[in-house]
Design an enzyme around this catalytic site. Structure first.
Site, short mmCIF file in Angstrom:
data_model
loop_
_atom_site.label_atom_id
_atom_site.label_comp_id
_atom_site.label_asym_id
_atom_site.label_seq_id
_atom_site.Cartn_x
_atom_site.Cartn_y
_atom_site.Cartn_z
CG ASP A 104 155.99 60.82 37.95
OD1 ASP A 104 155.15 60.57 38.83
OD2 ASP A 104 155.69 61.24 36.81
CG ASP A 277 155.69 54.25 40.86
OD1 ASP A 277 154.85 54.44 39.94
OD2 ASP A 277 155.75 54.95 41.90
CB CYS A 315 160.79 35.91 53.28
SG CYS A 315 161.45 37.43 52.55
CB CYS A 317 164.38 39.53 52.51
SG CYS A 317 163.77 39.77 54.18
CB CYS A 320 162.94 36.58 56.32
SG CYS A 320 161.52 37.69 56.28
CG HIS A 346 159.87 41.42 54.74
ND1 HIS A 346 160.00 40.07 54.45
CD2 HIS A 346 158.54 41.69 54.70
CE1 HIS A 346 158.80 39.55 54.24
NE2 HIS A 346 157.89 40.51 54.39
N1 2YX Z 1 151.68 54.38 51.46
C1 2YX Z 1 151.27 54.77 50.48
C2 2YX Z 1 150.75 55.26 49.23
C3 2YX Z 1 150.84 56.63 48.94
C4 2YX Z 1 150.30 57.11 47.73
C5 2YX Z 1 149.70 56.22 46.85
C6 2YX Z 1 149.08 56.74 45.62
C7 2YX Z 1 150.04 56.70 44.46
N2 2YX Z 1 149.23 56.91 43.30
C8 2YX Z 1 149.67 57.51 42.19
N3 2YX Z 1 150.96 57.89 41.98
C9 2YX Z 1 150.92 58.53 40.75
C10 2YX Z 1 151.93 59.19 40.03
C11 2YX Z 1 151.56 59.84 38.83
N4 2YX Z 1 152.51 60.54 38.13
C12 2YX Z 1 152.13 61.25 37.01
N5 2YX Z 1 153.06 61.97 36.35
N6 2YX Z 1 150.84 61.24 36.57
C13 2YX Z 1 149.87 60.54 37.17
O1 2YX Z 1 148.71 60.58 36.71
C14 2YX Z 1 150.22 59.80 38.37
C15 2YX Z 1 149.23 59.10 39.07
C16 2YX Z 1 149.60 58.48 40.27
N7 2YX Z 1 148.84 57.82 41.18
C17 2YX Z 1 149.62 54.86 47.13
C18 2YX Z 1 150.16 54.38 48.33
ZN ZN Z 2 161.69 38.83 54.31
#
Ligand code: 2YX
Ligand code: ZN
Length: 380
Positions: A104, A277, A315, A317, A320, A346
């Site tokens: 990223d 991701d 599962c 893994c 498990c 897991h």
């Molecule tokens: N546990 C946990 C947990 C922590 C954070 C999140 C939110 C992740 N969301 C998210 N990642 C991103 C990466 C991103 N990278 C870039 N370059 N641009 C984005 O607009 C972007 C938007 C995103 N939105 C989701 C779950």
């Molecule tokens: Zn498992």
């Protein structure tokens, strides 16, 4: 070069009501060709922010079926520096991972991690979360850093618009992200490495469409969908996907950034997303929470003190196949590192296997029923 072939689900909607209620399925099963292999989609990419997927080894990642992992330019730029990684032979050599790597660009971290940031047309100034030093990232610097790291897929430098955001701010920011994408493209001179653009537009349908159309006209090999999974309600995220994905080329990969949980993955695949991701599976694992097809299982809870069954009997893994909930709970309560290793193994296996099951359902033209059955059992 990155090329894709997608076998879409047959476009013919079944005659009965449910299919119409579910709506059109844009789900597709693809294969991504990269310098480090050909990979199946839909795919989940484990997050290895600082050149390691926390608590698991490259060998364990390979064994559980990981194909491409994600690393963050923001973190590696600040420490140890991307020139050092280049001197070590690049990120694959540095971390001994011979699968695919996507980096990223820093667009999200700068705006969510770096305090006191200042954005101008040139780029973003921010304070390092490590030592408070003043730092600066621009499209040119972010692309140079990613060429140093040598990932198979790199991301254009963008601004992840916060949620909520005023329309005028979202409009100006989205237009700037498109200009930054063009600058990223001009700065990208490393052959064999694919540069994806990132669609923005906040939560505004018209801005999402403008962003997608403008970036498609710049002809990138793949497209990230950014600015989502930033606290918006899930129906709003799905609405933005519905507006955006149909505008993206069918023969190129679509990558929904930062998502996440199986209910969101199955909905996003229905809209035509190929790549995901999220730190969710690894982060909640370290808090002792396991992911299952019925929802979350907090292994640390006292209820599992004498539960000698595995986290999930079905599962495959390592955790498990060999250990009980009681044992893993004991390790977590005792702050034994092996405990969070097992929950991490897991959770990653669960999501990687879930994407494999979605791919199989698409190839067998039964994705919509697969989605219905999964959502009926899963409690968020
Ligand atoms: N546990 C946990 C947990 C922590 C954070 C999140 C939110 C992740 N969301 C998210 N990642 C991103 C990466 C991103 N990278 C870039 N370059 N641009 C984005 O607009 C972007 C938007 C995103 N939105 C989701 C779950
Ligand atoms: Zn498992």
């Amino acid at each position: 070069m990155l090329t894709c072939a997608f076998a879409g689900q047959k476009k013919v909607l079944a005659a009965y009501e449910e299919a119409v209620k579910c709506g059109y399925s844009g789900a597709r099963a693809g294969r991504l060709h990269t310098p480090h292999g050909v990979f199946d989609t839909p795919m989940f990419m484990p997050v290895g922010t600082q050149a390691t997927v926390k608590a698991v080894s490259p060998r364990e990642l390979k064994e559980m079926g990981a194909q491409i992992i994600l690393s963050n330019t923001y973190h590696l730029y600040l420490r140890p520096g991307t020139e050092l990684v280049a001197e070590a032979g690049g990120l694959h050599r540095f971390m001994d991972w011979d699968g695919g790597i996507l980096t990223d660009s820093g667009g999200f971290q700068v705006f969510s991690l770096g305090p006191l940031r200042k954005i101008t047309e040139e780029g973003a100034a921010f304070r390092s979360h490590i030592d408070g030093s003043t730092q600066f990232l621009s499209p040119e610097i972010a692309i140079k850093a990613q060429m140093n790291l040598g990932a198979d897929i790199i991301m254009a430098f963008d601004e992840c618009i916060p949620y909520p955001a005023e329309y005028q701010y979202a409009k100006l920011s989205t237009e700037r992200t498109t200009r930054w994408a063009e600058r990223s493209q001009k700065a990208h001179t490393r052959s064999g490495q694919a540069l994806f653009a990132i669609v923005q537009g906040g939560m505004y349908q018209d801005l999402r469409r403008v962003s997608a159309n403008d970036l498609v006209s710049l002809d990138f090999p793949g497209y990230g969908i950014g600015g989502l999974s930033v606290g918006e309600p899930k129906p709003v995220m799905y609405e933005m996907l519905e507006q955006t994905v149909p505008l993206l080329p069918e023969n190129k990969p679509r990558y929904l950034m930062g998502v996440g949980t199986p209910d969101c993955l199955v909905e996003a695949v229905r809209y035509g997303i190929d790549m995901f991701d999220c730190v969710f599976p690894t982060r909640v694992a370290r808090n002792g929470t396991a992911m299952t097809k019925s929802g979350r299982l907090v292994v640390k809870n006292a209820a599992y003190a004498k539960d000698f069954l595995p986290i999930d009997e079905n599962c495959g893994c390592y955790a498990c196949q060999n250990f009980s909930r009681a044992y893993i709970r004991h390790l977590l309560k005792a702050d034994e590192i092996f405990g969070l290793r097992l929950t991490t193994i897991h959770n990653l296996y669960f999501l990687l296997d879930f994407t494999k099951k979605m791919r199989q359902a698409i190839l067998e033209d039964r994705f919509l029923s697969f989605r219905e059955e999964f959502l009926a059992q899963y409690c968020k």
